[in-house]
Structures are given as C-alpha cells and as structure tokens.
Design a protein around this motif. Structure first.
Motif, PDB file in Angstrom:
ATOM      1  N   UNK A   5     -23.544  -0.899  -2.461  1.00 43.08           N
ATOM      2  CA  UNK A   5     -22.282  -0.309  -2.866  1.00 43.08           C
ATOM      3  C   UNK A   5     -22.086  -0.391  -4.382  1.00 43.08           C
ATOM      4  N   UNK A   6     -21.342   0.557  -4.884  1.00 47.74           N
ATOM      5  CA  UNK A   6     -20.814   0.428  -6.234  1.00 47.74           C
ATOM      6  C   UNK A   6     -19.330   0.081  -6.126  1.00 47.74           C
ATOM      7  N   UNK A   7     -18.876  -0.693  -7.084  1.00 50.49           N
ATOM      8  CA  UNK A   7     -17.494  -1.167  -7.110  1.00 50.49           C
ATOM      9  C   UNK A   7     -16.825  -0.658  -8.381  1.00 50.49           C
ATOM     10  N   UNK A   8     -15.648  -0.114  -8.230  1.00 49.10           N
ATOM     11  CA  UNK A   8     -14.903   0.377  -9.382  1.00 49.10           C
ATOM     12  C   UNK A   8     -13.590  -0.346  -9.541  1.00 49.10           C
ATOM     13  N   UNK A   9     -13.146  -0.467 -10.761  1.00 54.55           N
ATOM     14  CA  UNK A   9     -11.809  -0.974 -11.068  1.00 54.55           C
ATOM     15  C   UNK A   9     -10.976   0.182 -11.591  1.00 54.55           C
ATOM     16  N   UNK A  10      -9.778   0.312 -11.037  1.00 55.10           N
ATOM     17  CA  UNK A  10      -8.858   1.386 -11.410  1.00 55.10           C
ATOM     18  C   UNK A  10      -7.497   0.770 -11.719  1.00 55.10           C
ATOM     19  N   UNK A  11      -6.702   1.485 -12.477  1.00 57.27           N
ATOM     20  CA  UNK A  11      -5.360   0.994 -12.752  1.00 57.27           C
ATOM     21  C   UNK A  11      -4.370   2.143 -12.676  1.00 57.27           C
ATOM     22  N   UNK A  12      -3.144   1.794 -12.361  1.00 55.12           N
ATOM     23  CA  UNK A  12      -2.115   2.816 -12.230  1.00 55.12           C
ATOM     24  C   UNK A  12      -0.769   2.283 -12.664  1.00 55.12           C
ATOM     25  N   UNK A  13      -0.085   3.102 -13.413  1.00 59.83           N
ATOM     26  CA  UNK A  13       1.284   2.832 -13.845  1.00 59.83           C
ATOM     27  C   UNK A  13       2.189   3.791 -13.070  1.00 59.83           C
ATOM     28  N   UNK A  14       3.340   3.334 -12.601  1.00 61.66           N
ATOM     29  CA  UNK A  14       4.236   4.238 -11.858  1.00 61.66           C
ATOM     30  C   UNK A  14       4.503   5.523 -12.620  1.00 61.66           C
ATOM     31  N   UNK A  15       4.346   6.655 -11.927  1.00 58.10           N
ATOM     32  CA  UNK A  15       4.600   7.945 -12.543  1.00 58.10           C
ATOM     33  C   UNK A  15       3.410   8.554 -13.244  1.00 58.10           C
ATOM     34  N   UNK A  16       2.298   7.810 -13.291  1.00 53.46           N
ATOM     35  CA  UNK A  16       1.099   8.320 -13.950  1.00 53.46           C
ATOM     36  C   UNK A  16      -0.068   8.351 -12.979  1.00 53.46           C
ATOM     37  N   UNK A  17      -1.067   9.142 -13.305  1.00 50.47           N
ATOM     38  CA  UNK A  17      -2.251   9.214 -12.463  1.00 50.47           C
ATOM     39  C   UNK A  17      -3.064   7.919 -12.566  1.00 50.47           C
ATOM     40  N   UNK A  18      -3.782   7.655 -11.491  1.00 47.51           N
ATOM     41  CA  UNK A  18      -4.659   6.491 -11.503  1.00 47.51           C
ATOM     42  C   UNK A  18      -5.802   6.726 -12.489  1.00 47.51           C
ATOM     43  N   UNK A  19      -6.155   5.671 -13.208  1.00 50.40           N
ATOM     44  CA  UNK A  19      -7.175   5.758 -14.254  1.00 50.40           C
ATOM     45  C   UNK A  19      -8.365   4.882 -13.887  1.00 50.40           C
ATOM     46  N   UNK A  20      -9.542   5.416 -13.964  1.00 53.30           N
ATOM     47  CA  UNK A  20     -10.753   4.622 -13.785  1.00 53.30           C
ATOM     48  C   UNK A  20     -11.011   3.783 -15.015  1.00 53.30           C
ATOM     49  N   UNK A  21     -11.223   2.496 -14.827  1.00 58.15           N
ATOM     50  CA  UNK A  21     -11.382   1.569 -15.936  1.00 58.15           C
ATOM     51  C   UNK A  21     -12.843   1.194 -16.128  1.00 58.15           C
ATOM     52  N   UNK A  22     -13.474   0.779 -15.039  1.00 59.96           N
ATOM     53  CA  UNK A  22     -14.859   0.333 -15.138  1.00 59.96           C
ATOM     54  C   UNK A  22     -15.476   0.350 -13.751  1.00 59.96           C
TER      55      UNK A  22
END
Length: 124
Positions: A31-48
C-alpha cells in the motif's frame, strides 16, 4: 483496513509536531499511504505520501522542506514530521491508504480508506 491517526495538537508558529498513522487489517507493504489536510470550507489538500513498496515519497509545494514522511513497516506506521509550522498549516490531518506497490500520489480521489483525522492548530 483500519487507519488511526495520532499526534495532533496545539503548537506555536515555528514549532514541530509528529503525526502518526497506524494501519491494520491490510498488507502494509503493498500500500501507499497519504497524508491530507482540510480546513472547513476548503477542499482537501494532499500534503505528502509514501509508497511502502518502493519507498518513494511526494510532498506538496506548501510543505516541501518542512515536512518529512517516513514509514516503519515493522510497526505498520507512517509518520509525518512537521517542522517550522505556520498558522496556515492549521487543519484536520487525515491519513489514507490505497493498494499501490510502486509510487504514490496526492490525489485524494484515488485513496480507498481513511482515518478519522487529527486536529493540528498552529498559533501565531
């Protein structure tokens, strides 16, 4: 597949945090594992992301040089070391998994399973 994040919290700008994503119920090496982040009202962003198959990694431009992703395959855990944190890093951080042996990407639509998320708050 189960993913559990930990390590979020409140930190001052310039500080550091390490997030962990513990996986179970699947063959971690495939598997590959990703970290994502999201702020209310904004699209989810891929971090790493990291591939547990070939060890390749990717970072978004916004975190490159400040964040480091690593994988401990013996513990089925992926960590995200976050240094020099900025207020704009404040978000709910989630890890996600997809069955991919070679390479990884930061496109959230390609990930099948998600953790519940952990809050990171960076004060100015």
């Amino acid at each position: 597949v189960q993913l559990v994040e930990s390590g979020g919290g409140l930190v001052q700008a310039g500080g550091s945090l390490t997030l962990s994503c513990a996986g179970s119920g699947f063959a971690f090496d495939g598997y590959s594992i990703g970290w994502f982040r999201q702020v209310p009202g904004k699209e989810r962003e891929g971090v790493s992301c990291i591939s547990n198959g070939d060890g390749s990694t990717k970072y978004s431009d916004s975190v490159k040089g400040r964040f480091t992703i690593s994988s401990d395959r013996a513990k089925n855990t992926v960590s995200l070391q976050m240094n020099n944190l900025k207020p704009e890093d404040t978000a709910v951080y989630s890890c996600a998994a997809r069955p991919l042996v070679l390479g990884c990407n930061l496109w959230d639509a390609t990930y099948d399973d998600w953790g519940q998320g952990t809050q990171v708050t960076v004060s100015s």
